[in-house]
Design an enzyme around this catalytic site. Structure first.
Site, PDB file in Angstrom:
ATOM      1  N   HIS A  17       0.921  -0.991  -0.079  1.00  0.00           N
ATOM      2  CA  HIS A  17      -0.527  -0.321  -0.294  1.00  0.00           C
ATOM      3  C   HIS A  17       0.895   1.373   0.061  1.00  0.00           C
ATOM      4  O   HIS A  17       0.487   2.598  -0.982  1.00  0.00           O
ATOM      5  CB  HIS A  17      -1.190   0.185   1.111  1.00  0.00           C
ATOM      6  CG  HIS A  17      -2.160  -1.095   1.428  1.00  0.00           C
ATOM      7  ND1 HIS A  17      -2.555  -1.775   2.372  1.00  0.00           N
ATOM      8  CD2 HIS A  17      -2.912  -1.300   0.527  1.00  0.00           C
ATOM      9  CE1 HIS A  17      -3.050  -2.572   2.196  1.00  0.00           C
ATOM     10  NE2 HIS A  17      -3.300  -2.338   0.722  1.00  0.00           N
ATOM     11  N   LYS A  41     -17.760  -6.413   7.858  1.00  0.00           N
ATOM     12  CA  LYS A  41     -16.383  -7.858   8.118  1.00  0.00           C
ATOM     13  C   LYS A  41     -15.486  -7.544   9.412  1.00  0.00           C
ATOM     14  O   LYS A  41     -15.591  -5.804   9.764  1.00  0.00           O
ATOM     15  CB  LYS A  41     -15.488  -6.654   6.685  1.00  0.00           C
ATOM     16  CG  LYS A  41     -14.269  -7.578   6.006  1.00  0.00           C
ATOM     17  CD  LYS A  41     -14.276  -6.883   4.819  1.00  0.00           C
ATOM     18  CE  LYS A  41     -13.167  -7.197   4.682  1.00  0.00           C
ATOM     19  NZ  LYS A  41     -12.186  -6.619   3.150  1.00  0.00           N
ATOM     20  N   ARG A  94      -1.768  -6.161  -8.949  1.00  0.00           N
ATOM     21  CA  ARG A  94      -0.762  -6.718  -7.736  1.00  0.00           C
ATOM     22  C   ARG A  94      -0.392  -7.699  -8.880  1.00  0.00           C
ATOM     23  O   ARG A  94       0.605  -8.143  -8.871  1.00  0.00           O
ATOM     24  CB  ARG A  94      -0.576  -7.423  -6.770  1.00  0.00           C
ATOM     25  CG  ARG A  94      -0.598  -6.442  -5.561  1.00  0.00           C
ATOM     26  CD  ARG A  94      -1.066  -7.107  -4.217  1.00  0.00           C
ATOM     27  NE  ARG A  94      -2.325  -7.399  -4.479  1.00  0.00           N
ATOM     28  CZ  ARG A  94      -3.321  -7.792  -3.318  1.00  0.00           C
ATOM     29  NH1 ARG A  94      -2.752  -7.810  -2.236  1.00  0.00           N
ATOM     30  NH2 ARG A  94      -4.416  -8.362  -3.011  1.00  0.00           N
ATOM     31  N   SER A 132      -3.356  -7.772   2.998  1.00  0.00           N
ATOM     32  CA  SER A 132      -3.472  -7.411   4.244  1.00  0.00           C
ATOM     33  C   SER A 132      -3.827  -8.785   5.362  1.00  0.00           C
ATOM     34  O   SER A 132      -3.134  -8.975   6.114  1.00  0.00           O
ATOM     35  CB  SER A 132      -4.182  -6.724   4.357  1.00  0.00           C
ATOM     36  OG  SER A 132      -4.288  -5.319   3.483  1.00  0.00           O
TER      37      SER A 132
HETATM   38  O1  PNS Z   1      -9.292  -2.835   0.598  1.00  0.00           O
HETATM   39  P1  PNS Z   1     -10.203  -3.286  -0.190  1.00  0.00           P
HETATM   40  O2  PNS Z   1     -10.648  -4.112   1.114  1.00  0.00           O
HETATM   41  O3  PNS Z   1      -9.623  -4.401  -1.752  1.00  0.00           O
HETATM   42  O4  PNS Z   1     -11.199  -2.997  -0.316  1.00  0.00           O
HETATM   43  C1  PNS Z   1     -12.467  -2.613  -1.532  1.00  0.00           C
HETATM   44  C2  PNS Z   1     -13.168  -1.377  -1.018  1.00  0.00           C
HETATM   45  C3  PNS Z   1     -13.524  -0.024  -0.187  1.00  0.00           C
HETATM   46  C4  PNS Z   1     -12.791  -0.302  -2.430  1.00  0.00           C
HETATM   47  C5  PNS Z   1     -14.576  -1.028  -1.697  1.00  0.00           C
HETATM   48  O5  PNS Z   1     -15.285  -1.866  -0.882  1.00  0.00           O
HETATM   49  C6  PNS Z   1     -15.727   0.531  -2.187  1.00  0.00           C
HETATM   50  O6  PNS Z   1     -15.247   0.706  -2.559  1.00  0.00           O
HETATM   51  N1  PNS Z   1     -16.512   0.455  -0.823  1.00  0.00           N
HETATM   52  C7  PNS Z   1     -17.665   1.242  -0.762  1.00  0.00           C
HETATM   53  C8  PNS Z   1     -18.961   0.634  -1.272  1.00  0.00           C
HETATM   54  C9  PNS Z   1     -19.097   1.219  -2.843  1.00  0.00           C
HETATM   55  O7  PNS Z   1     -18.704   1.731  -3.108  1.00  0.00           O
HETATM   56  N2  PNS Z   1     -19.114  -0.232  -3.256  1.00  0.00           N
HETATM   57  C10 PNS Z   1     -19.444  -0.091  -5.177  1.00  0.00           C
HETATM   58  C11 PNS Z   1     -17.783  -0.383  -5.723  1.00  0.00           C
HETATM   59  S1  PNS Z   1     -18.437  -0.660  -6.991  1.00  0.00           S
END
Ligand code: PNS
Length: 168
Positions: A17, A41, A94, A132
């Site tokens: 990150h 989560k 990645r 993570s």
């Molecule tokens: O580190 P992560 O868990 O892969 O991050 C995922 C994240 C936070 C980018 C994604 O879950 C997100 O954007 N969530 C917010 C809710 C949202 O907008 N959902 C629609 C996404 S298409």
């Protein structure tokens, strides 16, 4: 003034990150590292702890002219990005295995908010396998996570798990 949002769970932040943030600093004037509040989560660190760790780690990195901020957000990412008047979403990719999920999210976000671009960035090869989830797994099973996360994260993981063991 180009502002980007780098959203994620950051539970915990890894050196991968950090690598993405440093690369993003070359492209944007401001990056907001945005921690998703996701009650569904189960996390190792609370959102408040993750933000605190992120702020501490950000102080030590070379961010050049780029301003870095750390915030948490809930709800739709595109709404949060609009509230912050951001121009782009930054996500790290990645391996090919990340691509499918990331493409799906990027295209959904584009459908919801065509003005907002998603920028995919690749971390250094050395971090191409670091996540993570794996960091937590290795840590919980007693393996070393040195070099995979900032030193502060290692320390905070150790003290948190010691506290949890004392309580149980
Ligand atoms: O580190 P992560 O868990 O892969 O991050 C995922 C994240 C936070 C980018 C994604 O879950 C997100 O954007 N969530 C917010 C809710 C949202 O907008 N959902 C629609 C996404 S298409």
């Amino acid at each position: 003034m180009r502002r980007a949002i780098y959203p994620g769970s950051f539970d915990p932040i890894t050196n991968g990150h950090l690598d993405i943030i440093q690369r993003g600093c070359k492209l944007f004037d401001e990056i907001i590292i945005a921690v998703l509040i996701n009650p569904e989560k189960t996390a190792f660190f609370s959102v408040a702890e993750r933000c605190e760790i992120l702020r501490a780690v950000m102080k030590d990195i070379d961010h050049g002219e780029c301003t870095l901020a750390v915030e948490s957000f809930a709800g739709l990412l595109i709404q949060y990005a609009a509230d912050r008047q951001a121009h782009a979403i930054v996500r790290g990719i990645r391996a090919i295995s990340d691509y499918e999920y990331e493409l799906q999210m990027a295209l959904m976000n584009r459908r919801l908010q065509p003005q907002l671009e998603t920028v995919f960035m690749m971390p250094a090869e050395a971090y191409s396998y670091v996540s993570s989830r794996l960091v937590k797994e290795v840590f919980h099973l007693g393996g070393t996570i040195e070099g995979l996360v900032p030193r502060l994260v290692e320390e905070r993981m150790r003290s948190k798990s010691k506290d949890q063991k004392t309580k149980s």
